[in-house]
Structures are given as structure tokens and as C-alpha cells.
Design an enzyme around this catalytic site. Structure first.
Site, PDB file in Angstrom:
ATOM      1  N   HIS A  51      -8.284 -16.104  -4.466  1.00 22.43           N
ATOM      2  CA  HIS A  51      -9.575 -15.405  -4.463  1.00 22.43           C
ATOM      3  C   HIS A  51      -9.830 -14.684  -5.779  1.00 22.43           C
ATOM      4  O   HIS A  51     -10.946 -14.237  -6.029  1.00 22.43           O
ATOM      5  CB  HIS A  51      -9.648 -14.384  -3.320  1.00 22.43           C
ATOM      6  CG  HIS A  51      -9.526 -14.984  -1.958  1.00 22.43           C
ATOM      7  ND1 HIS A  51     -10.342 -15.993  -1.494  1.00 22.43           N
ATOM      8  CD2 HIS A  51      -8.648 -14.727  -0.954  1.00 22.43           C
ATOM      9  CE1 HIS A  51      -9.990 -16.329  -0.270  1.00 22.43           C
ATOM     10  NE2 HIS A  51      -8.964 -15.577   0.089  1.00 22.43           N
ATOM     11  N   CYS A  90      -6.411   4.085   5.434  1.00 21.80           N
ATOM     12  CA  CYS A  90      -5.002   4.391   5.740  1.00 21.80           C
ATOM     13  C   CYS A  90      -4.465   5.484   4.820  1.00 21.80           C
ATOM     14  O   CYS A  90      -3.318   5.915   4.962  1.00 21.80           O
ATOM     15  CB  CYS A  90      -4.164   3.131   5.553  1.00 21.80           C
ATOM     16  SG  CYS A  90      -4.281   2.495   3.861  1.00 21.80           S
ATOM     17  N   CYS A 136       0.840  -1.193   0.000  1.00 24.01           N
ATOM     18  CA  CYS A 136       0.000   0.000   0.000  1.00 24.01           C
ATOM     19  C   CYS A 136       0.881   1.250   0.000  1.00 24.01           C
ATOM     20  O   CYS A 136       1.947   1.258   0.606  1.00 24.01           O
ATOM     21  CB  CYS A 136      -0.864  -0.014   1.256  1.00 24.01           C
ATOM     22  SG  CYS A 136      -2.039   1.352   1.281  1.00 24.01           S
ATOM     23  N   HIS A 153      -2.115  -3.776   7.088  1.00 22.54           N
ATOM     24  CA  HIS A 153      -2.031  -4.552   5.848  1.00 22.54           C
ATOM     25  C   HIS A 153      -1.343  -5.873   6.153  1.00 22.54           C
ATOM     26  O   HIS A 153      -0.111  -5.976   6.074  1.00 22.54           O
ATOM     27  CB  HIS A 153      -1.261  -3.764   4.794  1.00 22.54           C
ATOM     28  CG  HIS A 153      -1.941  -2.503   4.388  1.00 22.54           C
ATOM     29  ND1 HIS A 153      -3.162  -2.484   3.750  1.00 22.54           N
ATOM     30  CD2 HIS A 153      -1.601  -1.204   4.572  1.00 22.54           C
ATOM     31  CE1 HIS A 153      -3.536  -1.242   3.535  1.00 22.54           C
ATOM     32  NE2 HIS A 153      -2.620  -0.439   4.029  1.00 22.54           N
ATOM     33  N   CYS A 201       0.500   3.700   1.591  1.00 27.87           N
ATOM     34  CA  CYS A 201       0.624   4.274   2.939  1.00 27.87           C
ATOM     35  C   CYS A 201       1.859   3.741   3.643  1.00 27.87           C
ATOM     36  O   CYS A 201       2.296   4.268   4.649  1.00 27.87           O
ATOM     37  CB  CYS A 201      -0.625   3.965   3.775  1.00 27.87           C
ATOM     38  SG  CYS A 201      -0.636   2.316   4.486  1.00 27.87           S
TER      39      CYS A 201
HETATM   40  O1  TFG Z   1      -9.541 -12.574   5.626  1.00 31.34           O
HETATM   41  C1  TFG Z   1      -9.354 -11.926   4.625  1.00 31.34           C
HETATM   42  C2  TFG Z   1      -8.430 -12.487   3.599  1.00 31.34           C
HETATM   43  C3  TFG Z   1      -8.211 -12.057   2.335  1.00 31.34           C
HETATM   44  C4  TFG Z   1      -7.339 -12.963   1.641  1.00 31.34           C
HETATM   45  C5  TFG Z   1      -6.929 -14.026   2.401  1.00 31.34           C
HETATM   46  C6  TFG Z   1      -6.061 -15.240   2.031  1.00 31.34           C
HETATM   47  O2  TFG Z   1      -6.902 -16.331   1.670  1.00 31.34           O
HETATM   48  O3  TFG Z   1      -5.306 -15.625   3.166  1.00 31.34           O
HETATM   49  C7  TFG Z   1      -5.119 -14.970   0.861  1.00 31.34           C
HETATM   50  F1  TFG Z   1      -5.810 -14.747  -0.229  1.00 31.34           F
HETATM   51  F2  TFG Z   1      -4.398 -13.920   1.146  1.00 31.34           F
HETATM   52  F3  TFG Z   1      -4.349 -16.030   0.685  1.00 31.34           F
HETATM   53  S1  TFG Z   1      -7.579 -13.857   3.908  1.00 31.34           S
HETATM   54  N1  TFG Z   1     -10.046 -10.775   4.449  1.00 31.34           N
HETATM   55  C8  TFG Z   1      -9.422  -9.643   3.936  1.00 31.34           C
HETATM   56  C9  TFG Z   1      -8.707  -8.979   5.121  1.00 31.34           C
HETATM   57  N2  TFG Z   1      -9.527  -9.106   6.321  1.00 31.34           N
HETATM   58  C10 TFG Z   1      -9.309  -8.582   7.510  1.00 31.34           C
HETATM   59  C11 TFG Z   1      -8.294  -7.660   7.780  1.00 31.34           C
HETATM   60  C12 TFG Z   1      -7.546  -7.884   8.929  1.00 31.34           C
HETATM   61  C13 TFG Z   1      -6.559  -6.970   9.235  1.00 31.34           C
HETATM   62  C14 TFG Z   1      -6.310  -5.858   8.422  1.00 31.34           C
HETATM   63  C15 TFG Z   1      -7.077  -5.674   7.248  1.00 31.34           C
HETATM   64  C16 TFG Z   1      -8.068  -6.583   6.933  1.00 31.34           C
HETATM   65  C17 TFG Z   1     -10.246  -9.111   8.361  1.00 31.34           C
HETATM   66  N3  TFG Z   1     -11.064  -9.906   7.665  1.00 31.34           N
HETATM   67  C18 TFG Z   1     -10.634  -9.847   6.435  1.00 31.34           C
HETATM   68  C19 TFG Z   1     -11.183 -10.519   5.240  1.00 31.34           C
HETATM   69 ZN    ZN Z   2      -2.416   1.480   3.452  1.00 33.36          ZN
END
Ligand code: TFG
Ligand code: ZN
Ligand code: ZN
Length: 423
Positions: free
Chosen positions: A169, A117, A23, A32, A25
Site C-alpha cells: 500500500h 489506543c 505500536c 493492531h 501501546c
Molecule cells: O484492511 C486494512 C488493511 C491495511 C493493510 C492491509 C494488508 O493489505 O493486508 C497489508 F498491507 F497489511 F498487507 S489490510 N485496513 C487497515 C486496518 N483495518 C481495520 C482494522 C481492523 C482491526 C484493527 C485495526 C484496524 C479494519 N479495516 C481496516 C482497513
Molecule cells: Zn496502539
């Protein structure tokens, strides 16, 4: 004299270009969680433990637009493959206000959002850097593709792609969940078109369901997608991946989801993952008899991951044992591709143990307590339900139903009997 052909080595794909995506930021975790430090740590660990020196380092290159378009729409590729000198124009031309449309790159209008951010992203989680995201995402896809092609050709024994951003995803026309290009899907599709492979198995043990990979191959019998993930009845990101999603059309039966439920009471661990492999994943995989196995190898099911990004307690030894199980298939042609994983020490331990498995080393056993523990009742219920659903397409898995309620120690000696139908 003819030099004897050396036994093919384990390939390792990494390029520092993939560190730069992030990012604008500049923050890392917790704003992130998918940051360059993840890759830096894993690579450093593989170097420190002399695993890099015992593998063959491939020289990854960026996936071409054509290779990206084997899975993604032209609009998506033009939008996210950047304006770089080797790009054919397009790309993101700048950001409107919050929710404002991005500049209409040749690929058409795409919403980019202003993040809390101060950075810019394709959604609230998925930050985009004008200069660094495209080259990194193309390099990740190129790295996985290269390992897969060389493993399929027998030039490499197997491989591990130390890559980011993740891909599972990413849908044909949608970047999401930290993902831009679906590297594993691009590799599978290219193995089909360029090498005419007929049966490709994709196993996705990232704790999150690979909605993109599932969607891309949902009607394709030549690619069997098997995912084990936290689902919680659709209340865990991304929400897709119910057990009833079995594929469609010609692809019916070639999509298998093991959707863990019941939240974190208790957190699932090796006992559950080994049972899922023993009763569902390996029996189906052996019946399918793939010519190559690609793994969406996320480590966020590992112990050490807080609830929103995981919450389970799978051990590094368990990931290594699952890797070794898969090496029984396809003459050992297995390529692991890093997806998620956010706790740095856990990721490093898991990557190290998986590479040791690929090298054919003796593996540390999972903790005795986990080998002696029966799967949690809620997990047994998920396995029985998955078996009931998938038995329509894979009748032989019914032989393994008695193993579901057993610990690894109880079931181990019986797996062979089950396979022979003598339980
Ligand atoms: O849990 C996810 C994931 C998106 C992609 C995930 C993965 O499957 O672990 C990959 F694709 F990165 F391998 S896990 N999201 C996006 C980020 N997120 C969060 C965050 C948590 C902390 C900071 C920003 C976002 C909470 N819940 C979510 C849903
Ligand atoms: Zn950022
Ligand atoms: Zn994940």
C-alpha cells in the site's frame, strides 16, 4: 579440482529486527492486527517443519536510503527511514496533539496522529514506533531486494521473504495501510536499474489491492502488475483496483486487476482463485514472458480471516499451486514476499506450503470439492469482464474464455488445447 556448482537453493530471508516494529501501546490483535507475533509464528513454523534447514538462510540487511529512494521521495525516506546512526538526519521529530503536525524532519512536515489506543501513527491503522519502525521497514525492503537480486543472478533458485511491515500500500510519498516502504516495488525498480531486466512480473494475491505498487509502475511497461483482490466495487480497503485500471501511457496494458465483487455471498475460495489463474493470470504472464516473478504474497485471502481483514476461504494448497504455476515462468525465478495475513495458524500453513512448492516438493491437492466446483456466477462475471477489458492488450486470452465457467477438473485437460488455440 573445480568443485561442481551446487544447484542453487531456495533462499529464505528473515531477521528478528522486524519483530520489534509495533505500536507504543504494546497491544496486539485486535487493536493492531499487523503485529510481530505474525512473523514470529511463521518463522517458528518454518523452523519446526525443518524447512529452514532445507533452504539457504540469507543474511538480510537494511535497504539503503538510495535504494529506498528508487521508489519513494526523498521527503518520505527521510521521514520514515529514521534517525538511526546510519541515517542522514531527518526522521519524525515528535508528535503534536491529535492531528498535530509531526516535527518537521528534514523531509518536511508530516501529519502523525494520536491513536485511540494511546499510541502514535501515520493514520488510524498504521502505528509508528520512533525506535523500531524504521529499522524494521528498512530491513524488510533490504531482505526482499537481496533475495530478488540473488535469484535474478541465479545464485538462488527462488526465495521467500518472511518480512514485516508489509509494503504494497505504500506510495512514493505516502505511508498507509500498515505499510511504510514498498519492498516489492523497490526490488522491481532495482532489478531494472542494477541488472537491466526488461520484463518483471509482480503478482499480488493479498486480498487487498496493492494501490502503491500499481501507482508506482502504472506507466511502466517493464513491470507488469497483476492483482487478484476483494474490491466490492471499491467498498473494500483500500478501494482502488477496478478492472478498468489498465495502466497509462507506455504502461497501458501492463496493469491487470481481477476485482472480486459481491461481498461474501458466498465467500470465494480455491475454485475462483484457480479459475482466475487459469483464465487470466497465467495466459497473460506466459505472453509477457517475464525474466523474474515477484509475488506480493499476502495470506489474508485464506480461510480463517474475519470479514474486515479478508473473509474468503482460499486454502494453503491453493497458494502452493499458484506458486508452482508461477514457477513455470522465468526459468523458475520466483520470489515471494509476505504482505498481509492475520490468522496465525492459516498464515503458518500457507507459508509452509508455499515454501514446500518453492523446494519442488510434491504438493497436497486442494480439496476435491473445490476442484470439482465451478466458480461462483458472480466470480465468473468478474473474470469475463476482466477478460473483455484485458483482451484489448492481451488478445490471446480470449482463447481461455470457455474455461471460466468450468471447474478445475473440467478445465485442466483443456488448458493446453486453449493455449494452442485449439479449443
Ligand atoms: O484492511 C486494512 C488493511 C491495511 C493493510 C492491509 C494488508 O493489505 O493486508 C497489508 F498491507 F497489511 F498487507 S489490510 N485496513 C487497515 C486496518 N483495518 C481495520 C482494522 C481492523 C482491526 C484493527 C485495526 C484496524 C479494519 N479495516 C481496516 C482497513
Ligand atoms: Zn496502539
Ligand atoms: Zn491484505
Amino acid at each position: 579440482p573445480l568443485v561442481g556448482a551446487r544447484a542453487p537453493a531456495t533462499g529464505l530471508a528473515y531477521d528478528p529486527l522486524m519483530l520489534k516494529h509495533g505500536c507504543s501501546c504494546g497491544a496486539h490483535a485486535p487493536t493492531h492486527p499487523e503485529h510481530g507475533g505474525r512473523l514470529q509464528s511463521v518463522w517458528a513454523r518454518l523452523c519446526e517443519t525443518n524447512l529452514v534447514s532445507r533452504t539457504e538462510r540469507t543474511r538480510p540487511r537494511k535497504a539503503t536510503f538510495e535504494e529506498l529512494q528508487s521508489v519513494h521521495t526523498e521527503a518520505h525516506v527521510l521521514m520514515f527511514a529514521g534517525r538511526g546512526r546510519d541515517a542522514g538526519g531527518g526522521g519524525v521529530a515528535g508528535v503534536g496533539g491529535v492531528g498535530g503536525a509531526a516535527g518537521a524532519g528534514a523531509g518536511g512536515v508530516r501529519q502523525l496522529v494520536r491513536l485511540a489506543c494511546g499510541g502514535v501513527g501515520v493514520d488510524s491503522d498504521t502505528a509508528w514506533s520512533e525506535a523500531h519502525t524504521a529499522p524494521a521497514a528498512r530491513m524488510a525492503a533490504g531482505a526482499v531486494l537481496d533475495l530478488a537480486l540473488r535469484t535474478a543472478r541465479g545464485e538462488l533458485r527462488n526465495g521467500f521473504a518472511v518480512v514485516r511491515p508489509p509494503g504494497h500500500h505504500a506510495e512514493p510519498n505516502q505511508a498507509m495501510g500498515f505499510c511504510f516502504f514498498n519492498s516489492v516495488a523497490i526490488a522491481a525498480r532495482t532489478l531494472r536499474t542494477r541488472m537491466g531486466l526488461q520484463r518483471i512480473l509482480i503478482v499480488d494475491w493479498d486480498v487487498h489491492h496493492g494501490n502503491g505498487t500499481q501507482q508506482i509502475f502504472y506507466e511502466d511497461p517493464h513491470v507488469l502488475y497483476v492483482s487478484i483482490h476483494r474490491h466490492d466495487e471499491g467498498n473494500f480497503f483500500p478501494g482502488t483496483g477496478a478492472g478498468t485500471e489498465c495502466g497509462a501511457g507506455a504502461g497501458l496494458g501492463f496493469n491487470v486487476n481481477v476485482p472480486w465483487s459481491a461481498g461474501l455471498s458466498p465467500p470465494l475460495g480455491d475454485a475462483e482463485y484457480l479459475a482466475a489463474f487459469r483464465a487470466i493470470v497465467m495466459p497473460i504472464a506466459k505472453e509477457y514472458d517475464p525474466e523474474i516473478v515477484l509475488v506480493s504474497c499476502g495470506f489474508d485471502a485464506a480461510a480463517g480471516h474475519p470479514a474486515p481483514l479478508g473473509g474468503y476461504n482460499v486454502s494453503a494448497a491453493c497458494f502452493a499451486h499458484m506458486t508452482r504455476d508461477l514457477m513455470q515462468l522465468a526459468n523458475g525465478k520466483v520470489v515471494l514476499s509476505l504482505e498481509g495475513g492475520y490468522d496465525l495458524p492459516a498464515m503458518c500453513d500457507c507459508a509452509q506450503e508455499c515454501v514446500r512448492a518453492l523446494l519442488g516438493e510434491r504438493l497436497a491437492a486442494p480439496h476435491y470439492a473445490e476442484l470439482a466446483r465451478k466458480p461462483h456466477p458472480a466470480a465468473q462475471e468478474v473474470l469475463r469482464s476482466t477478460m473483455a477489458i484485458q483482451a484489448h492488450h492481451w488478445p490471446k486470452i480470449k482463447r481461455y474464455s470457455e474455461l471460466i465457467g468450468m471447474s478445475a477438473l473440467e478445465a485442466g485437460p483443456l488448458v493446453a488445447a486453449a493455449r494452442l488455440g485449439r479449443l
